[in-house]
Enzyme design. Sequence first.
Site, short mmCIF file in Angstrom:
data_model
loop_
_atom_site.label_atom_id
_atom_site.label_comp_id
_atom_site.label_asym_id
_atom_site.label_seq_id
_atom_site.Cartn_x
_atom_site.Cartn_y
_atom_site.Cartn_z
N PHE A 161 39.75 33.80 32.38
CA PHE A 161 39.36 34.96 33.18
C PHE A 161 40.51 35.40 34.07
O PHE A 161 41.20 34.57 34.68
CB PHE A 161 38.19 34.62 34.11
N ASP A 162 40.67 36.70 34.21
CA ASP A 162 41.46 37.25 35.30
C ASP A 162 40.65 37.07 36.59
O ASP A 162 39.44 36.78 36.55
CB ASP A 162 41.73 38.73 35.02
N GLY A 163 41.31 37.25 37.73
CA GLY A 163 40.63 37.08 39.01
C GLY A 163 40.04 38.36 39.55
O GLY A 163 38.85 38.66 39.37
N PHE A 274 39.33 37.58 29.44
CA PHE A 274 38.80 38.80 30.05
C PHE A 274 39.73 39.26 31.17
O PHE A 274 40.08 38.48 32.06
CB PHE A 274 37.41 38.53 30.65
N ASP A 276 40.90 43.07 33.57
CA ASP A 276 40.55 44.45 33.89
C ASP A 276 41.68 45.43 33.62
O ASP A 276 41.49 46.64 33.75
CB ASP A 276 40.12 44.56 35.36
#
Length: 301
Positions: A161-163, A274, A276
């Site tokens: 995951f991105d943060g 994932f 954004d």
Amino acid sequence: MAVTLQDKLVVALSSRALFDFEEENQLFEEAGSQSYVQLQLTRLTQPAQPGVAFPLVQKLLRFNADGQHRVEVVILSRNDPVSGLRVFHSAQENHLQIERGVFTQGRTPFKYLRPLGAKLFLSVNESDVRQALEAGFPAARVFPDSIKSAEANPDEIRIAFDGDAVLFADDSERVFKERGLNAFQSHEAQYAQTPLPPGPFVPLLQAIHLLQTLPANQVPVRIRTALVTARSAPAHERAIRTLMSWQITIDEAMFLGGLEKGPFLQEFEPDFFFDDQTRHCESAKYAGPTGHVVHGVANPR
């Protein structure tokens, strides 16, 4: 007693996320829905090839191997019901235990996420993903040309995951966009002890955490998670303390300070990543299945 999915990890995904229908979709784009349906009719008994999310789904369903139904995978598709026959046939031929599906014949299917209690929605359709995120559901637009490697780490599911704008809200990312890196670093150092607000993927992270806490002798596959973020020290501390406040442990954390994420993800070998930002997704898709979280300040309408 009524059937319920309340205590399960429910993953909803479009037919193009699960199977490779890119050739059929190209015909739809060029010749319209009628030609598309006719082609699918001629291929009803021809199993489709695996798509971007196939390896992840295949591994997640192993949590049900001992007869305990912990994961539910549902097809949520703009396909017509007849084309849905091929989707179910393809799942059966690939030994995927998928029993439920919703086919809306061109209309957006995201509204069915709520009665399903979905913890993840994967689709190639950006509009459906945006609407799902706005409704409060973890969702991502899959990159159909992502590398797929089901053979890697067969007994482990690796999810990265991105943060900011993914696990965390985009409040801090807005500071960076509006005032620059130095202001962002100062802001995060000042608020290091204050947990970040939760982002859109916290429900998925929490559901994964519950699966991770199962005794090793009860499940044939384990989940390994990673935080892969452009943050660097001193902004790293707030991210870690936020996860601590949620009582959730991440197995690996990569604070890359703006370095390209792809090479690091190639070493992690994710079953899904994932992020954004499309530039990170473009880099990541050569490392493994990738989903664009169309959310936050980086993704204005």
